[in-house]
Design an enzyme around this catalytic site. Structure first.
Site: not given
Ligand SMILES: Cc1cc2nc3c(=O)[nH]c(=O)nc-3n(C[C@H](O)[C@H](O)[C@H](O)COP(=O)(O)OP(=O)(O)OC[C@H]3O[C@@H](n4cnc5c(N)ncnc54)[C@H](O)[C@@H]3O)c2cc1C
Length: 298
Positions: A172, A220, A290
């Site tokens: 992560r 998480s 995280e």
């Molecule tokens: C129900 C649920 C279950 C989940 N299960 C998991 C799991 O099993 N494993 C896991 O790893 N995560 C999990 N997550 C967390 C999350 O889905 C992941 O971390 C996911 O990768 C975040 O993607 P996002 O597009 O929503 O990013 P955001 O939440 O929009 O952003 C997260 C971070 O990434 C940065 N970011 C976003 N896009 C870019 C880009 N294009 N370039 C540079 N930086 C960027 C943002 O600035 C921020 O710092 C879960 C979340 C939920 C709600």
């Protein structure tokens, strides 16, 4: 705040004081001064170049790992979902994927192409850009194990191709050249005959049995400390069900904090602090969030 010298076509599509609660899976967060969902790379380059030099810029995907404080975000937010949505197989084992593509879509398409293992992406409710930033993973799979190279863009709108070797990647955690955002990745999978959408259904069912899917959360909240599970530590500290305002430690999965529909970001942040302090007291272990916490408190 005004975006200076934006062409009228772009200016019309820039939202002012847009509530970030609409763009995060916790459904909390104050307004972003400027909020832009570009059409494509050229569009975002025009936007970035038109901003005053000192304007801070935050990129978000689907906001599924993001706690935006109640005072909101000063500066500009660029939302990638809906933009950068190309997804193509470029040869036997390689896939080119835009940063705005939903991880679930990547998983499904890889099944159709007979490539894997990509099923783990199905349960991650974010974009590929967010998965690159977080090194998202599940069920033993991890994003950066598949990354060959990425395309990035910087504050001046300069595009670069970078091999995966230019990034320091851990659980992560991803560290690369500063002040660049992901717009695309080339990913490598194996050819795998016999994977089917049943594999995805099975993984999603396992999640549904153990996680409060359907409630507003960010997955998480804390990373797992070496050799242990944050959920176990939180559970055995007696914190399941603990509530601050509209935020509650899930009874189903102790590492999830859920919003009952009335939570403010401040409730969630106070509960995160409370859980950390309680686990430290009970077990002598420091949990690290995280989730990314951004913006101003009210
Ligand atoms: C129900 C649920 C279950 C989940 N299960 C998991 C799991 O099993 N494993 C896991 O790893 N995560 C999990 N997550 C967390 C999350 O889905 C992941 O971390 C996911 O990768 C975040 O993607 P996002 O597009 O929503 O990013 P955001 O939440 O929009 O952003 C997260 C971070 O990434 C940065 N970011 C976003 N896009 C870019 C880009 N294009 N370039 C540079 N930086 C960027 C943002 O600035 C921020 O710092 C879960 C979340 C939920 C709600």
């Amino acid at each position: 705040m005004n975006a200076l010298a934006l062409p009228p076509d772009i200016d019309r599509r820039v939202l002012r004081d847009e509530s970030m609660a609409r763009h995060t899976s916790w459904r909390v967060g104050g307004p972003a001064d400027l909020f832009f969902n570009p059409l494509d790379v050229a569009d975002v380059v025009t936007f970035l170049r038109a901003l005053e030099g000192a304007t801070p810029v935050l990129w978000v995907g689907l906001g599924s790992n993001l706690l935006v404080r109640d005072g909101g975000v000063r500066g500009a937010v660029v939302e990638t979902h809906g933009a950068f949505d190309a997804l193509e197989r470029i040869d036997d084992e390689h896939v080119r994927c835009g940063a705005g593509v939903a991880c679930a879509k990547l998983a499904k398409q890889c099944i159709k192409w007979g490539l894997g293992p990509a099923e783990f992406f199905a349960g991650i409710p974010g974009t590929v850009g967010g998965a690159l930033a977080m090194n998202a993973g599940a069920f033993g799979g991890e994003t950066w194990r598949h990354v060959i190279s990425v395309a990035t863009i910087d504050r001046e709108g300069v595009r670069r191709e970078r091999p995966a070797s230019q990034y320091r990647v851990a659980y992560r955690h991803v560290e690369g050249p500063p002040n660049e955002w992901f717009i695309e990745a080339t990913l490598r999978f194996e050819k795998r005959a016999g994977v089917s959408s049943d594999d995805i259904r099975l993984l999603l069912a396992r999640r549904k049995a153990t996680q409060p899917i359907g409630e507003w959360s960010c997955g998480s909240v804390f990373t797992n400390p070496p050799g242990d599970h944050a959920a176990r530590l939180i559970d055995t500290a007696g914190l399941k069900g603990h509530r601050i305002g509209g935020a509650r430690v899930s009874e189903m999965h102790a590492n999830f904090i859920v919003n009952d529909g009335t939570a403010k970001a401040a409730d969630i942040e106070r509960l995160i602090d409370y859980v950390r302090a309680s686990v430290q007291r009970a077990h002598g272990v420091t949990l690290n969030p995280e989730v990314r916490i951004v913006g101003e408190a009210r």
